[in-house]
Scaffold this motif. Structure first.
Motif, PDB file in Angstrom:
ATOM      1  N   ASN A 143       0.848  -1.186   0.000  1.00 56.53           N
ATOM      2  CA  ASN A 143       0.000   0.000   0.000  1.00 56.53           C
ATOM      3  C   ASN A 143       0.888   1.242   0.000  1.00 56.53           C
ATOM      4  O   ASN A 143       1.676   1.455   0.920  1.00 56.53           O
ATOM      5  N   ASP A 367       0.981   0.819  -7.640  1.00 50.19           N
ATOM      6  CA  ASP A 367       0.327   0.934  -6.340  1.00 50.19           C
ATOM      7  C   ASP A 367      -0.654  -0.227  -6.240  1.00 50.19           C
ATOM      8  O   ASP A 367      -1.755  -0.187  -6.815  1.00 50.19           O
ATOM      9  N   THR A 370      -4.345   0.418  -5.031  1.00 49.28           N
ATOM     10  CA  THR A 370      -5.214   1.021  -6.042  1.00 49.28           C
ATOM     11  C   THR A 370      -5.556   0.018  -7.129  1.00 49.28           C
ATOM     12  O   THR A 370      -6.704  -0.065  -7.590  1.00 49.28           O
ATOM     13  N   LYS A 373      -8.267  -2.450  -6.008  1.00 50.18           N
ATOM     14  CA  LYS A 373      -9.612  -1.861  -5.986  1.00 50.18           C
ATOM     15  C   LYS A 373     -10.210  -1.829  -7.389  1.00 50.18           C
ATOM     16  O   LYS A 373     -11.395  -2.120  -7.591  1.00 50.18           O
ATOM     17  N   THR A 374      -9.361  -1.497  -8.363  1.00 52.32           N
ATOM     18  CA  THR A 374      -9.822  -1.489  -9.755  1.00 52.32           C
ATOM     19  C   THR A 374     -10.185  -2.889 -10.223  1.00 52.32           C
ATOM     20  O   THR A 374     -11.231  -3.112 -10.840  1.00 52.32           O
TER      21      THR A 374
END
Length: 385
Positions: A143, A367, A370, A373-374
């Motif tokens: 993260n 990242d 991120t 999450k995508t």
């Protein structure tokens, strides 16, 4: 008490550091050899008061006292989460080591089912960090607003750990070229196929096979097991892109814990294909409708990572050496069926079992938080490819 101060009482000084009695006697304070006197008078009398009453050079005495004081060993803190099936065997080894360590070791290593929120909260600043982290999954370490940021800032020390040939060869390497992240073992994700539910459809042999529409509403993935689920997302994305993630997601029937998959196998209520850790798949009864399939394009790797702070590495090194020892590696490989990277450990692999790992070049270059999450949104059909 690491360093003596003028405001410390005589009793506190001599109790914490008995060798200081000889220094006090050398300065003419012979009566302080008497333990009873130190208990009575020394309980309230500070070093500053004593020097004033006896007209002693306080600075010189303080220097002499601190010269014989050996710094108290600082402790080591290790935190993380451990895969549920292997936690007890690992703690059976770790606990005696902690109890026998000459350096105090504070360890907080609950099961992965407790979640990562508490660890995330404790890793918001460098000052809050533990000395060593041993933990499953990608969320904690990559993260960019947490551990990933500290890794880029050089907070963690590169470790030189010997890997075995199973996981450091021409086909796969779990060795971080930067040395920051050490992989101790992994949870391989494979298939459990219910032949009765599969019917006339072909037996899936690869992850790519699961993208086919013939497996629509037929696949279960334990989405609540975030370590494994995230590993699947990253592994599929790395090999097959977002389209592969979307296609796999479109065929999902339900989310089910691996233990439920094994339980439901005998009741014939499982989906046609269940993505599960090798550990659970190895528990399937022989001769039943449910069979384990090792994907031809590789069992997706969900690693167990180890990282250590650079500024406390000297204190932590004995603990790190133990965690990367053959003793711990054997527990991972044998008891938990979690293949180990540790040199000299026999993982009982034939050499024909491929593995699918997103790789450290990928992990260092994006990242991951991120990205996950995508990918989750793509998997659930909430975001177009």
């Amino acid at each position: 008490m690491n360093q003596i101060q003028m405001t410390d009482t005589i009793l506190a000084i001599t109790e914490a550091h008995p060798q200081t009695v000889d220094v006090l006697v050398a300065y003419g304070l012979d009566k302080l050899q008497n333990p009873a006197l130190r208990q009575s008078l020394g309980k309230t009398m500070t070093l500053a008061t004593l020097c004033k009453l006896r007209q002693l050079d306080g600075a010189a005495l303080l220097t002499a006292l601190n010269a014989v004081v050996k710094p108290t060993a600082e402790g080591v803190r290790i935190k993380g989460i451990l895969p549920c099936p292997i936690r007890i065997p690992l703690m059976d080894k770790i606990t005696p080591f902690v109890e026998q360590s000459p350096v105090p070791i504070d360890h907080t290593l609950p099961a992965a089912s407790t979640g990562l929120d508490w660890l995330m909260a404790e890793s918001e600043s460098k000052e809050q960090l533990a000395d060593v982290y041993l933990s499953a999954g990608f969320d904690l370490f990559f993260n960019h607003n947490g551990m990933g940021k500290f890794a880029k800032e050089g907070v963690f020390a590169p470790l030189d750990v010997a890997y075995n040939n199973d996981f450091d060869n021409d086909h796969i390497s779990l060795r971080d070229p930067k040395g920051i992240y050490t992989v101790l073992g992994m949870v391989p994700a494979i298939f459990m196929v219910n032949k009765a539910e599969l019917g006339q459809r072909p037996m899936p042999k690869s992850w790519q096979d699961l993208f086919s529409p013939i497996y629509s509403d037929s696949i279960a993935i334990p989405m609540k097991d975030l370590d494994l689920f995230n590993a699947v997302l990253l592994g599929i994305y790395h090999r097959y892109g977002q389209e592969g993630v979307a296609q796999l997601g479109s065929n999902i029937l339900k989310s089910m814990h691996p233990a439920q998959m094994v339980k439901n196998a005998s009741a014939n209520r499982a989906p046609a294909v269940s993505v599960a850790p090798y550990f659970f798949a190895s528990m399937l009864p022989e001769g039943g409708d449910m069979v384990a399939v090792w994907p031809e394009d590789g069992a997706i790797v969900s690693p167990v990572f180890l990282v250590a702070k650079a500024d406390s590495l000297a204190r932590s090194q004995p603990l790190i050496d133990f965690l990367t020892s053959k003793e711990i590696g054997t527990v991972l490989a044998s008891n938990g069926r979690f293949p180990s990277t540790v040199a000299g450990v026999d993982n009982s692999l034939t050499g024909n079992e491929p593995f699918l790992f997103c790789g450290f070049d990928f992990l260092h270059s994006c990242d991951v938080d991120t990205c996950l999450k995508t990918l989750e949104a793509v998997f659930l059909g909430k975001e177009e490819v």
